[in-house]
Design an enzyme around this catalytic site. Structure first.
Site, mmCIF file in Angstrom:
data_model
loop_
_atom_site.group_PDB
_atom_site.id
_atom_site.type_symbol
_atom_site.label_atom_id
_atom_site.label_comp_id
_atom_site.label_asym_id
_atom_site.label_seq_id
_atom_site.Cartn_x
_atom_site.Cartn_y
_atom_site.Cartn_z
ATOM 1 N N GLU A 50 0.832 -1.202 0.000
ATOM 2 C CA GLU A 50 0.000 0.000 0.000
ATOM 3 C C GLU A 50 0.866 1.251 0.000
ATOM 4 O O GLU A 50 0.530 2.242 -0.655
ATOM 5 C CB GLU A 50 -0.935 -0.013 1.207
ATOM 6 C CG GLU A 50 -1.986 -1.118 1.175
ATOM 7 C CD GLU A 50 -1.446 -2.507 1.488
ATOM 8 O OE1 GLU A 50 -0.318 -2.601 2.006
ATOM 9 O OE2 GLU A 50 -2.141 -3.498 1.215
ATOM 10 N N HIS B 142 -11.222 -6.117 8.559
ATOM 11 C CA HIS B 142 -11.969 -5.991 7.301
ATOM 12 C C HIS B 142 -13.266 -5.241 7.585
ATOM 13 O O HIS B 142 -14.276 -5.457 6.939
ATOM 14 C CB HIS B 142 -12.298 -7.362 6.696
ATOM 15 C CG HIS B 142 -11.093 -8.178 6.348
ATOM 16 N ND1 HIS B 142 -10.419 -8.935 7.260
ATOM 17 C CD2 HIS B 142 -10.423 -8.331 5.173
ATOM 18 C CE1 HIS B 142 -9.394 -9.545 6.675
ATOM 19 N NE2 HIS B 142 -9.367 -9.185 5.407
HETATM 20 C C1 LIG Z 1 -1.651 -4.981 4.368
HETATM 21 C C2 LIG Z 1 -2.605 -5.871 3.669
HETATM 22 N N1 LIG Z 1 -2.941 -5.609 2.403
HETATM 23 C C3 LIG Z 1 -3.820 -6.407 1.750
HETATM 24 C C4 LIG Z 1 -4.365 -7.499 2.358
HETATM 25 C C5 LIG Z 1 -5.370 -8.384 1.643
HETATM 26 N N2 LIG Z 1 -4.728 -9.697 1.373
HETATM 27 C C6 LIG Z 1 -4.882 -10.727 2.215
HETATM 28 S S1 LIG Z 1 -3.951 -12.034 1.767
HETATM 29 C C7 LIG Z 1 -3.376 -11.246 0.394
HETATM 30 C C8 LIG Z 1 -2.426 -11.953 -0.509
HETATM 31 C C9 LIG Z 1 -1.227 -12.456 0.216
HETATM 32 O O1 LIG Z 1 -0.407 -13.192 -0.642
HETATM 33 P P1 LIG Z 1 0.942 -13.808 -0.133
HETATM 34 O O2 LIG Z 1 1.679 -12.840 0.700
HETATM 35 O O3 LIG Z 1 1.657 -14.366 -1.312
HETATM 36 O O4 LIG Z 1 0.493 -14.985 0.863
HETATM 37 P P2 LIG Z 1 -0.362 -16.294 0.513
HETATM 38 O O5 LIG Z 1 -1.793 -15.935 0.666
HETATM 39 O O6 LIG Z 1 0.000 -16.725 -0.851
HETATM 40 O O7 LIG Z 1 0.051 -17.285 1.550
HETATM 41 C C10 LIG Z 1 -3.915 -9.959 0.301
HETATM 42 C C11 LIG Z 1 -3.651 -9.015 -0.777
HETATM 43 C C12 LIG Z 1 -3.987 -7.728 3.694
HETATM 44 N N3 LIG Z 1 -4.488 -8.774 4.391
HETATM 45 N N4 LIG Z 1 -3.104 -6.915 4.320
#
Ligand SMILES: Cc1ncc(C[n+]2csc(CCOP(=O)(O)OP(=O)(O)O)c2C)c(N)n1
Ligand SMILES: [Mg+2]
Lengths: 413, 336
Positions: free
Chosen positions: B60, B129
């Site tokens: 972000e 959320h």
């Molecule tokens: C700061 C923040 N931004 C956005 C989100 C929304 N979000 C939750 S999981 C995710 C993707 C995460 O991907 P990754 O770090 O590759 O982990 P994975 O889910 O693949 O284990 C997003 C964008 C969040 N939880 N926190």
């Protein structure tokens, strides 16, 4: 001249395959035995081959080999297999609960079961775990009661976080499993602080933490590497590269597809490991723990794996990737690989596998039945909404006391 | 006019602006190929090209900083923060950079960025959320803050925000994306047939800084924004008291004139927001109202808000203000 990009539009990466494309991966050039296991006092620069390559132990022939073979006993491996199967069966049951309205939300670890389980088994019980939502399996290793995990996911009367957090946001202090937070990445740099506190107190405690490929783009990832290396924190920093961050491919997080090498310019020994190879994961983590407990500082590990399922129960991956893509992953399936190795060395059979699977099935079923006795999401009972006001501060100040009374008035009317 | 829900009207506003202005560019987490986790940019990458609607790294702070740079160099970025709860890694870029660049550079640079973000509770989203952090931005000079509530005002306000030459934080009430929310979680209506769901396909604007009179009456002035506007509508109906319902729409700069005019008529006022009470935007309004309307007020101003606690998961209905609490506050203003 027509502009900075030579007249072409700004560069934006593409995922390697999208729905309708043929799925597939180039074959891995790495085999077990390729890479040596250096002394724990090696310099970051001496780990370049480990970061650019891939540490593997289990070969395509289901045998284990190479300097990284941790030489586990068959009992240890069977324990690993059992925990991974437990996690998969547990996840399936939780997904069913979510689909029938008994949970508000769920996230599986499908295809990534080895990560938290092998890595936690390689640690000592006094070591701190600072996970994301993708490492709940560590709790099985630390002995958490499954009923209490399900109660948390439901958010019922027995939820130890009192209905405050979404499902899968576990807290398990007894097992030194630190509270999962939704904002991704935050735990990574906090873990360095946990590790430094142990160091300050002169305790033989190591901290392990994980971050996703996607979240490695957050500042917290870089804060962690810098602080860990500057203060030589006893911390194990893992990037779990499961190729996806919801719909966004890892090539939006790393231009060259390698996360491991990033540790080296920070002065941190760095390794990439096959995340579906239980033995390789175990071994690399033991090595990192040895380094930390010898006062040699942090280790940075890229765990290469594949998110086989949806991101979460709210996600439909068929909208952004071919639906059968995970079956082509060169790393295969972590449970099948350890199972086949155990069979290969004569310690396991299809009958035993079936028995174990049935035993875990009934264990999960019994836990589920026990957990819903304390309330389900549709019908309650829920934790008391008094829990909205407690533990905001150590002692609620007057304005919270006042609002608490007001809430009760509306609730109890 | 087509019937749209808020997801579709936001999409339509983005599509309209991408078509009209080549400097408009859209990015954020999962907004490109996938079209956003709430589907608000669905189909826009296909239509307008990958270099105009794209995914960003999961950062972000990076999104806000990049938008800032693009903005001061002549583009008009519209970026998405996936949930308002995740805007805080971008807070420094928004508060110290975007909000101050025009002033700090003596007017040589400015930053026409729009930051869209789904906010508010009611989706069993727990701590992270569900939050409604508008007051964390209304307290920052240099930012405009908008909170839409219906398909119609979502489009008209979003187009104004994008065309505005100052940075705008644009909150979308996620609970109302697919239907208005009247405070009963078991009753889930859609926008279909709602008068505010008639949204022109073409370009139109609702000026920033103008409130909307959602209901008209003469006994009390009820002021709200976002999802709570619909809760207030239900509460007013239940209370049987004749109220003006002011949907503020823009929080900075807010429509003080509309509020003063209504309170001069009714002499009573209730302010409702789902964000916590302490330092909530309601507090600012009450202070201003007593400066302007002290002699018109016939009873103390009532405030109905979320509690000063984190947002819960299973017990969220004991947290979010519902029609009963709002109706009781309206009734209280009528006591002699
Ligand atoms: C700061 C923040 N931004 C956005 C989100 C929304 N979000 C939750 S999981 C995710 C993707 C995460 O991907 P990754 O770090 O590759 O982990 P994975 O889910 O693949 O284990 C997003 C964008 C969040 N939880 N926190
Ligand atoms: Mg990932």
């Amino acid at each position: 001249m027509s502009g900075g990009s030579g007249g072409k539009p700004m560069h934006v990466p593409d995922a390697p395959h999208r729905p309708g494309d043929e799925a597939g991966f180039t074959e891995w050039p790495w085999s077990p035995g390729d890479l040596g296991r250096p002394g724990t006092d090696c310099q970051a620069s001496e780990t370049l081959d480990l970061a650019e390559g891939l540490v593997r132990v289990l070969g395509d022939d289901n045998k284990s080999s190479g300097e990284w073979d941790p030489k586990l006993t068959s009992e240890e491996m069977l324990m690993g297999l059992e925990h991974m199967m437990r996690l998969r069966i547990f996840d399936d049951r939780m997904m069913k609960m979510q689909r029938t309205g008994k949970l508000s939300f769920y996230m599986r670890s499908l295809g990534e079961e080895a990560v938290a389980i092998a890595q936690t088994m390689a640690l000592e019980e006094q070591d701190w775990l600072f996970p994301t939502y993708r490492q709940p399996g560590a709790q099985f290793v630390r002995g958490r009661d499954m009923v209490s995990m399900i109660c948390h996911c439901i958010g019922n009367e027995m939820d130890n976080v009192k209905g405050r957090q979404m499902p899968v946001h576990y807290t398990y202090r007894e097992g030194r499993f630190i509270s999962v937070s939704s904002p991704v990445g935050t735990q990574f740099s906090q873990a360095v602080g946990v590790a430094l506190a142990s160091d300050y107190k002169n305790l033989d405690e190591v901290t392990i933490t994980w971050i996703g490929d996607g979240a490695s783009a957050e500042g917290d990832y870089h804060y962690a590497l810098n602080f860990a290396s500057i203060f030589q924190a006893p911390v194990i920093l893992n990037v779990v590269n499961n190729q996806w961050a919801i719909s966004t491919h890892q090539n939006f997080a790393s231009k060259n597809g390698n996360f491991a090498v990033r540790g080296i310019p920070y002065g941190i020994p760095s390794i990439r490991v096959d995340g579906n190879d239980f033995l390789a994961l175990y071994s690399v983590t033991s090595w990192a723990r040895e380094r930390a407990s010898q006062g040699l500082g942090p280790t940075h590990i890229e765990v290469l794996t594949y998110r086989a399922g949806a991101h979460s129960s709210s996600d439909d991956p068929s909208r952004y990737r071919p639906s059968d893509v995970h079956s082509y992953w060169p790393g295969g399936d972590p449970i099948e690989r350890l199972r086949d190795h155990l069979k290969e060395i004569g310690k396991w059979s299809d009958e035993l596998q079936k028995e174990l699977s049935e035993r875990i099935d009934s264990e999960v079923m019994a836990a589920y039945k026990e957990a819903v006795k304390f309330g389900d999401l549709a019908n309650g009972p829920y934790p008391s909404s008094d829990a909205i006001f407690t533990e905001v501060y150590e002692e609620p100040p007057w304005h919270l006391m006042e609002q608490w009374e007001e809430m009760k008035k509306w609730r109890d009317e | 006019m087509p019937n749209m829900n808020i997801v579709e009207s936001v999409n339509s506003a983005l599509d309209t602006m991408l078509s009209r202005d080549n400097d408009v560019i859209i990015f954020g987490e999962d907004v490109g190929y996938f079209g956003g986790v709430f589907r608000t940019s669905d189909g826009l990458q296909d239509k307008h090209g990958k270099h105009r609607v794209f995914d960003s790294p999961l950062s972000e702070g990076g999104i806000a900083a990049t938008a800032f740079g693009m903005g001061i160099n002549g583009l008009r970025p519209v970026v998405e923060i996936q949930f308002a709860d995740y805007i805080f890694p971008a807070y420094d870029q928004i508060v110290n950079e975007m909000a101050k660049i025009r002033h700090r550079s003596g007017g040589e640079f400015w930053c026409p960025v729009t930051i869209r973000t789904p906010a508010g509770g009611g989706i069993r989203g727990g701590h992270h959320h569900s939050q409604s952090p508008e007051a964390q931005f209304t307290h920052t000079p240099g930012l405009k803050v908008v909170y839409c509530s219906t398909p119609y005002n979502a489009k008209g306000l979003l187009i104004s925000a994008i065309e505005d030459n100052d940075p705008v934080i644009f909150f979308e009430p996620k609970r109302c994306y697919r239907g208005p929310f009247y405070g009963d979680p078991h009753n889930v209506p859609t926008w279909s047939g709602h008068p505010e769901a008639e949204v022109p396909d073409s370009h139109f604007k609702i000026p920033l800084g103008e409130a909307r009179l959602a209901m008209e009456g003469d006994q009390c002035t009820v002021i709200s924004w976002g999802a709570m506007v619909h809760v207030c509508e239900q509460a007013i109906k239940n209370s049987g008291i004749s109220c003006d319902l002011i949907d503020l729409q823009t929080l900075v700069p807010w429509d003080r004139e509309a509020v003063v005019k209504s309170i001069e008529k009714t002499g009573k006022c209730v302010i409702v927001h789902e964000a916590p009470k302490t330092s909530g935007f309601g507090a600012e309004m009450i202070a201003s109202i007593q400066e302007r309307c002290f002699w018109s007020l016939e009873s103390p101003i009532e405030r109905v808000t979320g509690w000063d606690t984190p947002f819960p998961h299973t017990t969220e209905w004991d947290y979010m203000p519902g029609p009963d609490r709002v109706a009781a506050a309206i009734a209280k203003t009528q006591e002699e």
